[in-house]
Design a protein around this motif. Structure first.
Motif, short mmCIF file in Angstrom:
data_model
loop_
_atom_site.label_atom_id
_atom_site.label_comp_id
_atom_site.label_asym_id
_atom_site.label_seq_id
_atom_site.Cartn_x
_atom_site.Cartn_y
_atom_site.Cartn_z
N UNK A 17 0.82 -1.21 0.00
CA UNK A 17 0.00 0.00 0.00
C UNK A 17 0.86 1.26 0.00
N UNK A 18 2.14 1.13 0.34
CA UNK A 18 3.03 2.29 0.41
C UNK A 18 3.93 2.40 -0.82
N UNK A 19 3.83 1.47 -1.74
CA UNK A 19 4.66 1.53 -2.95
C UNK A 19 4.20 2.66 -3.85
N UNK B 77 -5.39 5.48 -1.38
CA UNK B 77 -4.25 5.61 -2.27
C UNK B 77 -3.88 7.08 -2.44
N UNK B 78 -2.62 7.31 -2.71
CA UNK B 78 -2.16 8.65 -3.08
C UNK B 78 -2.46 8.85 -4.56
N UNK B 79 -2.55 10.09 -5.03
CA UNK B 79 -2.90 10.33 -6.44
C UNK B 79 -2.00 9.60 -7.44
N UNK B 80 -0.68 9.54 -7.20
CA UNK B 80 0.20 8.87 -8.17
C UNK B 80 -0.05 7.36 -8.17
N UNK B 81 -0.46 6.80 -7.03
CA UNK B 81 -0.80 5.38 -6.98
C UNK B 81 -2.08 5.12 -7.77
N UNK B 82 -3.08 5.98 -7.59
CA UNK B 82 -4.34 5.83 -8.30
C UNK B 82 -4.12 5.86 -9.81
N UNK C 62 0.39 -6.25 -13.38
CA UNK C 62 -0.73 -6.76 -12.60
C UNK C 62 -0.35 -7.50 -11.34
N UNK C 63 0.94 -7.73 -11.09
CA UNK C 63 1.34 -8.56 -9.95
C UNK C 63 1.02 -7.95 -8.59
N UNK C 64 0.76 -6.66 -8.53
CA UNK C 64 0.44 -6.01 -7.25
C UNK C 64 -1.05 -5.80 -7.03
N UNK C 65 -1.85 -5.98 -8.08
CA UNK C 65 -3.27 -5.61 -8.00
C UNK C 65 -4.02 -6.32 -6.88
N UNK C 66 -3.82 -7.63 -6.74
CA UNK C 66 -4.54 -8.38 -5.71
C UNK C 66 -4.24 -7.79 -4.33
N UNK C 67 -2.96 -7.52 -4.06
CA UNK C 67 -2.58 -6.98 -2.76
C UNK C 67 -3.01 -5.52 -2.59
N UNK C 68 -2.95 -4.75 -3.67
CA UNK C 68 -3.38 -3.35 -3.60
C UNK C 68 -4.88 -3.23 -3.32
N UNK C 69 -5.64 -4.24 -3.72
CA UNK C 69 -7.09 -4.15 -3.51
C UNK C 69 -7.47 -4.19 -2.03
#
Length: 167
Positions: free
Chosen positions: A93-95, A117-122, A105-112
């Motif tokens: 969540x902090x990446x 989120x910060x704007x750049x993450x979104x 796509x490898x982070x999507x499951x964990x990001x969900x």
């Protein structure tokens, strides 16, 4: 309270049964302190299961945990595979946006599972999802099942993605 509890628990050194304590307690411990009882990757598996929101997003301890996790996992550059994402757990969540874009796509499951989120993450999440180069495919092929898999990311979707999703 957790910081105080950690001081009490570690008064006579790191206990051998530290893994049996609440995971949130580990947020206040450094991996080097933990090294006597286990590997740094085991430490971050446990930290990844903790509620990182106990620490504010901008807290130096939380940022340090992420930096130490990336160093422990020997992640070169910005690309994180699914195995390492799983170890990082809630720390994903902090990446920053660059990690999200580079990892596809490898982070999507964990990001969900992240609360916000910060704007750049979104923006990075939208870029990855709209590219269609994920296990979910392009938005035009998504089903109700896909949306339930992405449920934590739905608030990030913008109009250009939403209008492509079939009714």
């Amino acid at each position: 309270q957790l910081s105080c509890l950690l001081k009490m628990v570690t008064l006579h050194g790191i206990p051998k049964d530290l893994d049996s304590y609440p995971k949130d307690l580990l947020l206040f411990l450094s991996p080097s302190d933990y090294a006597a009882t286990g590997s740094c990757s085991q430490f971050f598996i446990n930290v990844g299961e903790a509620n990182v929101d106990v620490l504010p997003r901008e807290a130096p301890q939380r940022q340090q945990l992420l930096l130490e996790a990336l160093a422990c996992l020997k992640i070169p550059g910005m690309q994180i595979n699914e195995e390492n994402a799983e170890i990082l757990g809630r720390l994903v969540c902090d990446l920053g946006g660059e990690y999200i874009r580079s990892s596809g796509g490898s982070l999507l499951k964990d990001l969900s599972h992240c609360g916000s989120f910060l704007p750049d993450q979104e923006e990075a999440i939208r870029d990855v999802l709209s590219s269609g180069n994920t296990t979910f495919g392009p938005p035009a092929t998504w089903s109700a099942f896909t949306l339930s898999e992405l449920s934590g990311l739905i608030p990030v979707l913008d109009h250009s993605i939403l209008q492509q999703i079939p009714k």
